[in-house]
Motif scaffolding. Structure first.
Motif, PDB file in Angstrom:
ATOM      1  N   ALA A  92       0.922  -0.407  10.539  1.00  0.00           N
ATOM      2  CA  ALA A  92       0.222  -0.470  11.823  1.00  0.00           C
ATOM      3  C   ALA A  92      -1.113  -1.197  11.667  1.00  0.00           C
ATOM      4  O   ALA A  92      -1.497  -2.015  12.510  1.00  0.00           O
ATOM      5  N   ALA A  93      -1.821  -0.922  10.573  1.00  0.00           N
ATOM      6  CA  ALA A  93      -3.100  -1.582  10.318  1.00  0.00           C
ATOM      7  C   ALA A  93      -2.917  -3.085  10.096  1.00  0.00           C
ATOM      8  O   ALA A  93      -3.730  -3.894  10.572  1.00  0.00           O
ATOM      9  N   LEU A 136       0.809  -1.216   0.000  1.00  0.00           N
ATOM     10  CA  LEU A 136       0.000   0.000   0.000  1.00  0.00           C
ATOM     11  C   LEU A 136       0.847   1.273   0.000  1.00  0.00           C
ATOM     12  O   LEU A 136       0.408   2.310  -0.488  1.00  0.00           O
ATOM     13  N   GLY A 137       2.052   1.199   0.563  1.00  0.00           N
ATOM     14  CA  GLY A 137       2.922   2.372   0.617  1.00  0.00           C
ATOM     15  C   GLY A 137       3.305   2.897  -0.748  1.00  0.00           C
ATOM     16  O   GLY A 137       3.489   4.106  -0.921  1.00  0.00           O
ATOM     17  N   VAL A 138       3.414   2.007  -1.738  1.00  0.00           N
ATOM     18  CA  VAL A 138       3.778   2.449  -3.093  1.00  0.00           C
ATOM     19  C   VAL A 138       2.664   3.268  -3.746  1.00  0.00           C
ATOM     20  O   VAL A 138       2.887   3.940  -4.742  1.00  0.00           O
ATOM     21  N   LEU A 139       1.462   3.236  -3.164  1.00  0.00           N
ATOM     22  CA  LEU A 139       0.343   4.014  -3.704  1.00  0.00           C
ATOM     23  C   LEU A 139       0.359   5.460  -3.212  1.00  0.00           C
ATOM     24  O   LEU A 139      -0.457   6.268  -3.649  1.00  0.00           O
ATOM     25  N   THR A 192       4.262   7.989   4.816  1.00  0.00           N
ATOM     26  CA  THR A 192       3.256   8.026   5.877  1.00  0.00           C
ATOM     27  C   THR A 192       2.187   6.971   5.626  1.00  0.00           C
ATOM     28  O   THR A 192       1.776   6.256   6.549  1.00  0.00           O
ATOM     29  N   LEU A 193       1.748   6.849   4.377  1.00  0.00           N
ATOM     30  CA  LEU A 193       0.747   5.838   4.039  1.00  0.00           C
ATOM     31  C   LEU A 193       1.269   4.434   4.350  1.00  0.00           C
ATOM     32  O   LEU A 193       0.541   3.596   4.886  1.00  0.00           O
ATOM     33  N   ARG A 211      10.850   8.465   1.585  1.00  0.00           N
ATOM     34  CA  ARG A 211      12.113   8.979   2.114  1.00  0.00           C
ATOM     35  C   ARG A 211      12.899   7.808   2.669  1.00  0.00           C
ATOM     36  O   ARG A 211      12.350   6.940   3.336  1.00  0.00           O
ATOM     37  N   LEU A 212      14.197   7.809   2.383  1.00  0.00           N
ATOM     38  CA  LEU A 212      15.068   6.752   2.880  1.00  0.00           C
ATOM     39  C   LEU A 212      15.161   6.884   4.395  1.00  0.00           C
ATOM     40  O   LEU A 212      15.454   7.964   4.912  1.00  0.00           O
ATOM     41  N   ILE A 213      14.910   5.808   5.111  1.00  0.00           N
ATOM     42  CA  ILE A 213      14.828   5.853   6.567  1.00  0.00           C
ATOM     43  C   ILE A 213      16.156   6.258   7.213  1.00  0.00           C
ATOM     44  O   ILE A 213      16.163   6.845   8.286  1.00  0.00           O
ATOM     45  N   THR A 214      17.264   5.996   6.558  1.00  0.00           N
ATOM     46  CA  THR A 214      18.575   6.304   7.151  1.00  0.00           C
ATOM     47  C   THR A 214      19.001   7.748   6.942  1.00  0.00           C
ATOM     48  O   THR A 214      19.764   8.275   7.742  1.00  0.00           O
ATOM     49  N   THR A 215      18.528   8.390   5.880  1.00  0.00           N
ATOM     50  CA  THR A 215      18.974   9.754   5.581  1.00  0.00           C
ATOM     51  C   THR A 215      17.854  10.784   5.598  1.00  0.00           C
ATOM     52  O   THR A 215      18.122  11.972   5.727  1.00  0.00           O
TER      53      THR A 215
END
Length: 193
Positions: A78-79, A44-47, A71-72, A53-57
Motif C-alpha cells: 500500500a505504501a 520488505l515483507g520478507v523482514l 501484514t508487513l 501465509r499462502l494466499i490461497t489456503t
C-alpha cells in the motif's frame, strides 16, 4: 506513451478534460502503483517476524514462497502504491509552477484522489500478484541451496503453483490488469463527467 502522444505531454487535471486523458492517467498510476507496491511488499515483507501465509489456503509457508503474504508486506505494498500516487500528484503541482502556470498548480492540489488510486493499485496489485504467484507460478524448496526457488529442478521439492508463468510474466500480467481496471473503471464511473 499513449498519454504523452495523445496530450503532447503536459499534466492534465483528472476528470476535467476529455474522456481519453483521464483514463490513461489513471491507468498510468495503476500500472506503476502496482509495480511499486509489489516490489515493496516483496522486499520488505520478507523482514516480517511472522511467517507468511499462502494466499490461497491461509496456511503458513516458508518466506520466499510465491503467493505468501504477511501484514508487513501488505502495508508495504500500500505504501509503495501511495508513493507512486504521491509522485504523480507532486509532479502535477510542480510542473505547472516551473512553467509559470500557478493557477493550474493550485487546481492540481485538489487532485488528492490520485493518492488513493495509487495506494489501492499497490495493495490490490500485490494481492493479485500473490494470487497468481500461488497458482500459476512455481514455488519449491531447493535442498541444495536451502531456500525457496521459482524453477523446478532435481533438488527442488514443489510446494505450490504450476510452472506456467515466470515471475516477470506474473508481474507484467498483474500490472497490466491493474492498468486496464483503472482505465475502464474511470470510464465506467463517468470521469470526466
Amino acid at each position: 506513451m499513449s498519454y504523452s502522444f495523445a496530450t503532447g505531454g503536459p499534466e492534465y487535471l483528472l476528470g476535467v478534460n476529455n474522456a481519453f486523458e483521464t483514463p490513461l492517467a489513471a491507468a498510468f498510476i495503476g500500472y506503476y502503483g502496482c509495480c511499486c507496491g509489489d516490489t515493496w511488499s516483496s522486499e520488505l515483507g520478507v523482514l516480517s517476524r511472522k511467517m507468511p501465509r499462502l494466499i490461497t489456503t491461509g496456511k503458513e509457508c516458508k518466506p520466499g514462497t510465491n503467493g505468501g503474504v504477511t501484514t508487513l508486506g501488505l502495508v508495504a505494498s500500500a505504501a509503495g502504491g501511495f508513493a507512486v500516487g504521491f509522485a504523480f500528484w507532486c509532479g502535477g503541482l510542480f510542473v505547472p509552477v516551473v512553467t509559470g502556470n500557478v493557477t493550474l498548480a493550485l487546481q492540481f492540489a485538489a487532485q488528492w484522489p490520485v493518492l488513493v488510486i495509487g495506494l489501492g493499485a499497490g495493495l490490490v496489485g500485490s494481492l493479485m500478484d500473490s494470487l497468481l504467484g500461488a497458482t500459476i507460478q512455481f514455488s519449491g524448496y531447493c535442498s541444495e541451496r536451502r531456500r525457496m526457488v521459482s524453477k523446478p529442478g532435481p533438488t527442488v521439492t514443489k510446494t505450490s503453483g504450476l510452472n506456467f508463468l515466470s515471475n516477470s510474466a506474473v508481474n507484467f500480467v498483474t500490472a497490466s490488469l491493474c492498468a486496464l481496471i483503472l482505465y475502464y473503471g474511470t470510464i465506467f464511473a463517468g470521469i470526466p463527467r
